[in-house]
Design a protein around this motif. Structure first.
Motif, PDB file in Angstrom:
ATOM      1  N   PHE A  62       0.812  -1.213   0.000  1.00  0.00           N
ATOM      2  CA  PHE A  62       0.000   0.000   0.000  1.00  0.00           C
ATOM      3  C   PHE A  62       0.847   1.265   0.000  1.00  0.00           C
ATOM      4  O   PHE A  62       1.875   1.330   0.647  1.00  0.00           O
ATOM      5  N   ARG A  63       0.349   2.267  -0.707  1.00  0.00           N
ATOM      6  CA  ARG A  63       1.001   3.580  -0.716  1.00  0.00           C
ATOM      7  C   ARG A  63       0.370   4.513   0.301  1.00  0.00           C
ATOM      8  O   ARG A  63       0.956   5.515   0.668  1.00  0.00           O
ATOM      9  N   ASN A  64      -0.833   4.194   0.736  1.00  0.00           N
ATOM     10  CA  ASN A  64      -1.544   4.991   1.741  1.00  0.00           C
ATOM     11  C   ASN A  64      -1.959   4.079   2.880  1.00  0.00           C
ATOM     12  O   ASN A  64      -2.237   2.902   2.661  1.00  0.00           O
ATOM     13  N   TYR A  65      -2.029   4.649   4.060  1.00  0.00           N
ATOM     14  CA  TYR A  65      -2.431   3.877   5.226  1.00  0.00           C
ATOM     15  C   TYR A  65      -3.219   4.804   6.137  1.00  0.00           C
ATOM     16  O   TYR A  65      -2.694   5.817   6.603  1.00  0.00           O
ATOM     17  N   GLU A  66      -4.459   4.468   6.379  1.00  0.00           N
ATOM     18  CA  GLU A  66      -5.305   5.274   7.242  1.00  0.00           C
ATOM     19  C   GLU A  66      -5.222   4.724   8.664  1.00  0.00           C
ATOM     20  O   GLU A  66      -5.544   3.559   8.908  1.00  0.00           O
ATOM     21  N   LEU A  67      -4.795   5.568   9.586  1.00  0.00           N
ATOM     22  CA  LEU A  67      -4.677   5.135  10.979  1.00  0.00           C
ATOM     23  C   LEU A  67      -6.056   4.979  11.609  1.00  0.00           C
ATOM     24  O   LEU A  67      -6.920   5.829  11.437  1.00  0.00           O
ATOM     25  N   GLN A  68      -6.226   3.891  12.358  1.00  0.00           N
ATOM     26  CA  GLN A  68      -7.473   3.669  13.074  1.00  0.00           C
ATOM     27  C   GLN A  68      -7.257   3.636  14.577  1.00  0.00           C
ATOM     28  O   GLN A  68      -8.191   3.412  15.324  1.00  0.00           O
ATOM     29  N   GLY A  69      -6.033   3.828  15.010  1.00  0.00           N
ATOM     30  CA  GLY A  69      -5.739   3.830  16.443  1.00  0.00           C
ATOM     31  C   GLY A  69      -4.251   3.979  16.703  1.00  0.00           C
ATOM     32  O   GLY A  69      -3.431   4.050  15.783  1.00  0.00           O
ATOM     33  N   TYR A  77       5.389   1.766  11.612  1.00  0.00           N
ATOM     34  CA  TYR A  77       6.817   1.872  11.889  1.00  0.00           C
ATOM     35  C   TYR A  77       7.495   0.505  11.731  1.00  0.00           C
ATOM     36  O   TYR A  77       8.548   0.393  11.103  1.00  0.00           O
ATOM     37  N   LEU A  78       6.880  -0.532  12.282  1.00  0.00           N
ATOM     38  CA  LEU A  78       7.467  -1.868  12.189  1.00  0.00           C
ATOM     39  C   LEU A  78       7.476  -2.382  10.749  1.00  0.00           C
ATOM     40  O   LEU A  78       8.403  -3.087  10.351  1.00  0.00           O
ATOM     41  N   THR A  79       6.471  -2.032   9.961  1.00  0.00           N
ATOM     42  CA  THR A  79       6.458  -2.431   8.551  1.00  0.00           C
ATOM     43  C   THR A  79       7.667  -1.849   7.836  1.00  0.00           C
ATOM     44  O   THR A  79       8.352  -2.541   7.081  1.00  0.00           O
ATOM     45  N   LEU A  80       7.941  -0.600   8.086  1.00  0.00           N
ATOM     46  CA  LEU A  80       9.105   0.052   7.480  1.00  0.00           C
ATOM     47  C   LEU A  80      10.407  -0.562   7.999  1.00  0.00           C
ATOM     48  O   LEU A  80      11.350  -0.791   7.239  1.00  0.00           O
ATOM     49  N   PHE A  81      10.452  -0.865   9.281  1.00  0.00           N
ATOM     50  CA  PHE A  81      11.644  -1.472   9.879  1.00  0.00           C
ATOM     51  C   PHE A  81      11.870  -2.878   9.322  1.00  0.00           C
ATOM     52  O   PHE A  81      13.008  -3.258   9.028  1.00  0.00           O
ATOM     53  N   ILE A  82      10.801  -3.650   9.151  1.00  0.00           N
ATOM     54  CA  ILE A  82      10.923  -5.003   8.604  1.00  0.00           C
ATOM     55  C   ILE A  82      11.459  -4.942   7.178  1.00  0.00           C
ATOM     56  O   ILE A  82      12.303  -5.761   6.788  1.00  0.00           O
ATOM     57  N   PRO A 119      10.717   9.180   9.492  1.00  0.00           N
ATOM     58  CA  PRO A 119       9.916   8.977   8.281  1.00  0.00           C
ATOM     59  C   PRO A 119       8.421   9.273   8.413  1.00  0.00           C
ATOM     60  O   PRO A 119       7.776   9.578   7.425  1.00  0.00           O
ATOM     61  N   PHE A 120       7.865   9.183   9.597  1.00  0.00           N
ATOM     62  CA  PHE A 120       6.417   9.351   9.759  1.00  0.00           C
ATOM     63  C   PHE A 120       6.060  10.502  10.684  1.00  0.00           C
ATOM     64  O   PHE A 120       5.211  10.377  11.557  1.00  0.00           O
ATOM     65  N   SER A 121       6.686  11.645  10.482  1.00  0.00           N
ATOM     66  CA  SER A 121       6.415  12.798  11.343  1.00  0.00           C
ATOM     67  C   SER A 121       4.956  13.227  11.302  1.00  0.00           C
ATOM     68  O   SER A 121       4.431  13.745  12.284  1.00  0.00           O
ATOM     69  N   ALA A 122       4.281  12.995  10.186  1.00  0.00           N
ATOM     70  CA  ALA A 122       2.869  13.373  10.066  1.00  0.00           C
ATOM     71  C   ALA A 122       1.960  12.464  10.894  1.00  0.00           C
ATOM     72  O   ALA A 122       0.864  12.862  11.272  1.00  0.00           O
ATOM     73  N   PHE A 123       2.412  11.251  11.198  1.00  0.00           N
ATOM     74  CA  PHE A 123       1.588  10.284  11.921  1.00  0.00           C
ATOM     75  C   PHE A 123       1.849  10.272  13.427  1.00  0.00           C
ATOM     76  O   PHE A 123       1.005   9.856  14.198  1.00  0.00           O
ATOM     77  N   PHE A 124       3.040  10.668  13.826  1.00  0.00           N
ATOM     78  CA  PHE A 124       3.422  10.657  15.236  1.00  0.00           C
ATOM     79  C   PHE A 124       3.430  12.081  15.774  1.00  0.00           C
ATOM     80  O   PHE A 124       3.746  13.019  15.053  1.00  0.00           O
ATOM     81  N   GLU A 125       3.115  12.216  17.050  1.00  0.00           N
ATOM     82  CA  GLU A 125       3.160  13.530  17.695  1.00  0.00           C
ATOM     83  C   GLU A 125       4.570  13.792  18.200  1.00  0.00           C
ATOM     84  O   GLU A 125       5.287  12.865  18.573  1.00  0.00           O
ATOM     85  N   LYS A 173       8.645  -0.338  -1.460  1.00  0.00           N
ATOM     86  CA  LYS A 173       8.677   0.792  -0.540  1.00  0.00           C
ATOM     87  C   LYS A 173       7.286   0.968   0.057  1.00  0.00           C
ATOM     88  O   LYS A 173       6.329   1.153  -0.671  1.00  0.00           O
ATOM     89  N   PHE A 174       7.195   0.895   1.359  1.00  0.00           N
ATOM     90  CA  PHE A 174       5.937   1.093   2.055  1.00  0.00           C
ATOM     91  C   PHE A 174       5.665   2.592   2.137  1.00  0.00           C
ATOM     92  O   PHE A 174       6.475   3.341   2.669  1.00  0.00           O
ATOM     93  N   MET A 175       4.546   3.037   1.582  1.00  0.00           N
ATOM     94  CA  MET A 175       4.151   4.437   1.573  1.00  0.00           C
ATOM     95  C   MET A 175       5.236   5.332   0.966  1.00  0.00           C
ATOM     96  O   MET A 175       5.441   6.459   1.384  1.00  0.00           O
ATOM     97  N   ASN A 176       5.991   4.771   0.003  1.00  0.00           N
ATOM     98  CA  ASN A 176       7.086   5.493  -0.670  1.00  0.00           C
ATOM     99  C   ASN A 176       8.105   6.062   0.312  1.00  0.00           C
ATOM    100  O   ASN A 176       8.623   7.158   0.125  1.00  0.00           O
ATOM    101  N   THR A 177       8.375   5.303   1.363  1.00  0.00           N
ATOM    102  CA  THR A 177       9.267   5.766   2.417  1.00  0.00           C
ATOM    103  C   THR A 177      10.290   4.666   2.744  1.00  0.00           C
ATOM    104  O   THR A 177      10.008   3.497   2.571  1.00  0.00           O
ATOM    105  N   ALA A 178      11.441   5.055   3.217  1.00  0.00           N
ATOM    106  CA  ALA A 178      12.463   4.108   3.667  1.00  0.00           C
ATOM    107  C   ALA A 178      13.099   4.642   4.944  1.00  0.00           C
ATOM    108  O   ALA A 178      13.109   5.850   5.181  1.00  0.00           O
ATOM    109  N   LEU A 179      13.604   3.723   5.759  1.00  0.00           N
ATOM    110  CA  LEU A 179      14.307   4.131   6.997  1.00  0.00           C
ATOM    111  C   LEU A 179      15.746   4.489   6.668  1.00  0.00           C
ATOM    112  O   LEU A 179      16.364   3.953   5.827  1.00  0.00           O
TER     113      LEU A 179
END
Length: 179
Positions: A62-69, A77-82, A119-125, A173-179
């Motif tokens: 997936f290129r997009n991921y909608e957070l549900q919690g 984060y773990l998907t990118l790390f894996i 990589p996920f500054s928009a998702f994490f506070e 590349k998950f969400m077009n991002t890499a660690l």
């Protein structure tokens, strides 16, 4: 449709918007398995790392991921790390070599929310205090260490060669991002 965590409904402490869920571990850190009642003697019970590994091959497409919690933040984060771990496994000849490489990678200094390079500054506070930053770093360091150990188990076949059915996904590349 992307796979979401079953742990989103679990009430737990959150740091930087991510759930601090307990998980089975043999690594030193803030998560002490001996104090986690739900995992005592229950090797077959799934935790957040098992879930991330199980959903990896579906979610990485997936290129997009909608957070549900809050637990979904750990999943992304773990998907990118894996993905990064599998890319390193691909270059290793044996599980022992991969263990050394992934152990070193898991212990590397990594960016945290609010810092350049995360990589996920928009998702994490962003952490509000240095104590919260330290707590995030310690939890994620232990999470990365344990995840790296478990990825080796699925990343190699019983014959000790990289598992082509897992390593092939390292190029995605998950969400077009890499660690």
């Amino acid at each position: 449709m992307a796979r979401h965590s079953a742990f989103n409904a679990v009430e737990c402490k959150a740091v930087c918007g991510a759930a601090m869920l307990p998980f089975r571990t043999s690594c030193k850190g803030p998560v002490n398995t001996s104090k986690v009642g739900s995992f005592e003697g229950a090797e077959d019970e799934k935790d957040i790392i098992d879930e991330a590994i199980y959903f990896y091959r579906a979610n990485v497409l997936f290129r997009n991921y909608e957070l549900q919690g809050k637990a979904d933040r750990l999943i992304i984060y773990l998907t990118l790390f894996i993905s990064a771990c599998l890319a390193r496994i691909e270059k290793c000849a044996s599980p022992k070599e991969a263990e050394k490489v992934l152990q070193a990678y898991a212990l590397e200094t990594f960016a945290y929310p609010g810092q350049a390079g995360f990589p996920f500054s928009a998702f994490f506070e962003k952490a509000e205090t240095t104590a919260e930053t330290d707590e995030f770093k310690a939890y994620f360091k232990q999470l990365r260490e344990e995840c790296a150990q478990r990825v080796i188990k699925v990343g190699f076949t019983e014959q000790g060669v990289p598992n082509k059915f897992w390593v092939a996904f390292s190029k995605r590349k998950f969400m077009n991002t890499a660690l």
